[in-house]
Structure formats: structure tokens, C-alpha cells
Design a protein around this motif. Structure first.
Motif, short mmCIF file in Angstrom:
data_model
loop_
_atom_site.label_atom_id
_atom_site.label_comp_id
_atom_site.label_asym_id
_atom_site.label_seq_id
_atom_site.Cartn_x
_atom_site.Cartn_y
_atom_site.Cartn_z
N SER A 1 13.41 -13.62 -12.83
CA SER A 1 12.80 -13.91 -11.52
C SER A 1 12.97 -12.75 -10.54
N THR A 2 13.33 -11.57 -11.06
CA THR A 2 13.49 -10.41 -10.20
C THR A 2 12.18 -10.08 -9.48
N GLU A 3 12.29 -9.71 -8.22
CA GLU A 3 11.09 -9.41 -7.45
C GLU A 3 10.37 -8.20 -8.02
N CYS A 4 9.06 -8.27 -8.02
CA CYS A 4 8.21 -7.17 -8.49
C CYS A 4 7.40 -6.67 -7.30
N TRP A 5 7.53 -5.39 -7.00
CA TRP A 5 6.73 -4.78 -5.93
C TRP A 5 5.70 -3.86 -6.58
N TYR A 6 4.44 -4.11 -6.31
CA TYR A 6 3.37 -3.40 -7.00
C TYR A 6 2.21 -3.13 -6.04
N HIS A 7 1.20 -2.43 -6.56
CA HIS A 7 -0.02 -2.13 -5.80
C HIS A 7 -1.17 -2.95 -6.38
N PRO A 8 -1.73 -3.87 -5.61
CA PRO A 8 -2.82 -4.70 -6.13
C PRO A 8 -4.17 -4.00 -6.20
N SER A 9 -4.32 -2.87 -5.52
CA SER A 9 -5.61 -2.19 -5.47
C SER A 9 -5.54 -0.87 -6.24
N PRO A 10 -6.69 -0.32 -6.61
CA PRO A 10 -6.71 0.91 -7.43
C PRO A 10 -6.28 2.13 -6.64
N PRO A 11 -5.93 3.21 -7.34
CA PRO A 11 -5.53 4.46 -6.66
C PRO A 11 -6.72 5.16 -6.03
N VAL A 12 -6.40 6.03 -5.09
CA VAL A 12 -7.43 6.80 -4.39
C VAL A 12 -7.04 8.27 -4.47
N PHE A 13 -7.97 9.11 -4.94
CA PHE A 13 -7.75 10.55 -5.02
C PHE A 13 -8.88 11.23 -4.26
N HIS A 14 -8.54 11.88 -3.15
CA HIS A 14 -9.55 12.55 -2.34
C HIS A 14 -9.06 13.96 -2.04
N ASP A 15 -9.82 14.95 -2.52
CA ASP A 15 -9.40 16.35 -2.42
C ASP A 15 -8.01 16.48 -3.06
N ALA A 16 -7.01 16.90 -2.29
CA ALA A 16 -5.66 17.05 -2.84
C ALA A 16 -4.78 15.85 -2.53
N LEU A 17 -5.30 14.88 -1.78
CA LEU A 17 -4.49 13.73 -1.37
C LEU A 17 -4.55 12.63 -2.43
N LYS A 18 -3.42 11.96 -2.59
CA LYS A 18 -3.30 10.89 -3.57
C LYS A 18 -2.61 9.70 -2.92
N GLY A 19 -3.04 8.51 -3.29
CA GLY A 19 -2.43 7.30 -2.73
C GLY A 19 -3.05 6.07 -3.36
N TRP A 20 -2.77 4.92 -2.74
CA TRP A 20 -3.32 3.65 -3.21
C TRP A 20 -4.19 3.08 -2.10
N SER A 21 -5.30 2.45 -2.48
CA SER A 21 -6.24 1.94 -1.48
C SER A 21 -5.66 0.80 -0.67
N CYS A 22 -4.56 0.19 -1.17
CA CYS A 22 -3.93 -0.90 -0.42
C CYS A 22 -2.86 -0.40 0.53
N CYS A 23 -2.57 0.91 0.53
CA CYS A 23 -1.53 1.49 1.37
C CYS A 23 -2.12 2.63 2.20
N ASP A 24 -1.44 2.97 3.27
CA ASP A 24 -1.87 4.07 4.13
C ASP A 24 -1.26 5.40 3.72
N LYS A 25 -0.17 5.39 2.95
CA LYS A 25 0.54 6.62 2.63
C LYS A 25 -0.27 7.49 1.68
N ARG A 26 -0.33 8.79 1.98
CA ARG A 26 -1.00 9.76 1.13
C ARG A 26 -0.06 10.95 0.89
N VAL A 27 -0.03 11.44 -0.34
CA VAL A 27 0.83 12.56 -0.71
C VAL A 27 0.00 13.58 -1.47
N ILE A 28 0.58 14.77 -1.71
CA ILE A 28 -0.11 15.81 -2.45
C ILE A 28 0.41 15.90 -3.88
N SER A 29 1.72 15.84 -4.04
CA SER A 29 2.31 15.96 -5.37
C SER A 29 2.06 14.69 -6.19
#
Length: 336
Positions: free
Chosen positions: A19-47
Motif C-alpha cells: 500500500s506504499t504511496e505511488c507518485w507518478y505523472h498521469p500525462s505524457p511528456p513534453v519536449f520543446h526545443d531543449a526543454l523537457k518536462g511533463w504536460s501535467c507539471c509546470d517544471k521544465r529542465v534541460i538535462s
């Protein structure tokens, strides 16, 4: 038997009924130019490594079910075309004749090629030459740090690593590794691209050697004064109060400041005038150390150190418009 959670952004091992909590991303990833992130989150990174480390934003339970990818929409069936009359006057039912196209003029789509900017923006640490220190103790369950390898340490598996020595490339809808020719469209398929180089697993990486060497430096010093005090600013960032010492004497000041981890500013100042040590004080700030020196005779200082005369005339106005405060007359120390 432990299973691996298939939710995006989780990937942790769990047992049935866990019953351990699971933290996940329900939406697909987003890759725009050099930025990477998840469509359900606001955070964007390069690496790409930072992208994989973005914590999940939705709470749930672990699962082994594979999320079905969205299927292509069914091709609509063309409606029956109305009848028309040909050049001979005959009425014909069905699709109207179309102008023949020159099929030879239609070129095949070119393979997607990453630009140099994309290659520069998606560089990751090359782990192909790194090795774990000899005799290092590796905690069970530690994940291999090499790109493309998902193996965890079970107590003996140090060999047999298949990884990517290159960096991740995301160009338009194409995804792959700079060391491989294969390119895919789906992110899940990208994660499944098998490594192209074999070697030992990298669970810990090289041991970081901390240098204890202290660097002797000088710090910029500035001051201003009131009729009764001299305020001195020493620009030493992140000064460590526990290791540093500041001593006030009648006509001198002793400083030994440790700042920014490995830097040291040590000096002794012969002051322009006498001070009252027991009434003097200091304050350590984030970017500097501020000293408040209580004047011993109330005379104006033309410099901070003995013999200095570069500060020129110091005015103590009463209107507040000349930049100083307090006194109603100017008192100068006899320099003869």
C-alpha cells in the motif's frame, strides 16, 4: 516476488498488496526545443537526467498494468460522389475524375537529423569511462547510473551492463541517442531502446575528493562614518562565524574570516583613529561582514587606515540632503 511499477515517473519495486504511496505523472511528456518536462507539471529542465528525476505530481497506488497508447483515428469513409456527365454526354455515377498527379515529383520524407544546438543542449555526463571504486560497498537495490540501464544491484551483478555512452536527442517528434541510429516517436519506446555498449554497471560513480586546501584571499573593504561611529563593510560572502575571529583593540582591528568554504581573509588594520573596543560590534550577513567601530574622540576620519587621506572632506549635515547625519559643525583631526 517484487514487481516494478509501470506508472510514468515512478518505476519503484513493490510487493503484491503493498500500500506504499505511488507518485507518478498521469500525462505524457513534453519536449520543446531543449526543454523537457511533463504536460501535467509546470517544471521544465534541460538535462535528460534531471527530467527523469522530476518527482510525480499525482498520488496513487503501484500497478503493473501497461497504459495503452492512443490508437490512430479511424480513416473516414468518403461519401458517394454525385453523378456527372462526361464529354460524350453520358451520365456517370461515382467519384469525379481527378487530374493526374506527377508521382515522380513527390519526394520521400527525409530522416530527421538533430541540429548542433539540440546536441549541445541535451548533453549528459559521459559515464562510459567511469567506474565504481574498488572494494566499495554498494547498498542493495541501488540503480545503475549509466544511460539506458535499469538494473539494480542484487549483491553480485556488477558485470553485464548494456548502456548508451552518448546523450539523449529530442528533435521535433524524433527521440533517440546520439550513439545509436534508431529513432522512435513514443517516449515509452525511447526508454526501451537497448544499450549499444557493454561494460560494468556504475552504481556509485567515482568517489568525490574533497579538498581541504585553504585559499588566502583579499576582500574589498569600504566604510562610512557618523559623528560617533565608523561603519566598515568587508565583502566576504557566506562567512562562517564559528571559524572566524574578529578582535577590537584601541587603535587596531584583527580579522580572520573564513568564507565560501575554502577562502580565508586574514589581516590586521591599524586604524586612522582610536576606538572604544567594548562599544564596538560586528554583524555577519550573507554577502558581507559589517563592523561598527565606536570612535574614541569623536573626530572625523579621512581614511580607514592610519595615514590614509584619500576620503577627502567628510560632511556631517543637519538637513539630511548631504548624505550624512548628526553633527552641526565639522571637526577635523589635526594631520600636522
Amino acid at each position: 516476488m517484487a514487481q516494478v511499477c509501470t506508472r510514468k515517473g515512478c518505476g519503484k519495486k513493490f510487493d503484491r498488496g503493498d500500500s506504499t504511496e505511488c507518485w507518478y505523472h498521469p500525462s505524457p511528456p513534453v519536449f520543446h526545443d531543449a526543454l523537457k518536462g511533463w504536460s501535467c507539471c509546470d517544471k521544465r529542465v534541460i538535462s535528460f537526467d534531471d527530467f527523469l528525476s522530476i518527482p510525480g505530481c499525482t498520488k496513487g497506488v503501484h500497478t503493473t498494468e501497461v497504459e495503452a497508447s492512443a490508437s490512430a483515428p479511424a480513416k473516414p469513409v468518403a461519401a458517394a460522389a454525385p453523378s456527372h456527365v462526361d464529354e460524350n454526354g453520358k451520365e456517370i455515377y461515382g467519384a469525379a475524375p481527378s487530374v493526374a498527379k506527377d508521382l515522380t515529383s513527390v519526394s520521400a520524407p527525409e530522416a530527421v537529423k538533430p541540429t548542433q544546438k539540440t546536441l549541445d543542449d541535451t548533453k549528459t555526463v559521459n559515464t562510459s569511462e567511469l567506474q565504481d571504486p574498488e572494494g566499495a560497498e554498494i547498498p542493495l537495490g541501488t540503480k545503475c547510473k549509466r544511460n539506458g540501464c535499469e538494473v539494480t544491484y542484487d549483491g553480485s551483478n556488477r558485470d553485464g551492463c548494456a548502456f548508451h555512452p552518448g546523450s539523449a536527442i529530442f528533435h521535433d517528434a524524433s527521440k533517440g541517442w546520439s550513439c545509436c541510429k534508431r529513432r522512435v516517436l513514443e517516449f515509452d519506446e525511447f526508454l526501451k531502446i537497448a544499450g549499444c555498449q557493454a561494460g560494468k554497471h556504475l552504481y556509485l560513480g567515482p568517489k568525490e575528493e574533497k579538498s581541504d586546501a585553504i585559499e588566502e584571499v583579499s576582500c574589498r573593504t569600504d566604510f562610512y562614518q557618523t559623528p560617533t561611529t565608523v561603519i566598515v563593510s568587508i565583502f566576504a560572502k557566506k562567512c562562517e562565524e564559528a571559524k572566524s575571529t574578529i578582535e577590537f583593540h584601541d587603535e587596531r582591528l584583527t580579522l580572520d574570516l573564513f568564507h565560501q568554504g575554502s577562502k580565508r581573509f586574514k589581516t590586521e588594520l591599524q586604524l586612522f583613529g582610536p576606538i572604544i573596543p567594548e562599544k564596538s560590534k560586528y554583524k555577519i550577513m550573507g554577502t558581507k561582514v559589517e563592523l561598527t567601530l565606536a570612535k574614541g574622540n569623536g573626530l572625523s576620519w579621512s581614511g580607514l587606515r592610519a595615514g590614509e587621506a584619500g576620503a577627502g572632506m567628510i560632511r556631517f549635515g543637519v538637513s539630511g540632503r548631504t548624505g550624512t547625519i548628526g553633527g552641526k559643525e565639522i571637526i577635523y583631526r589635526d594631520q600636522s
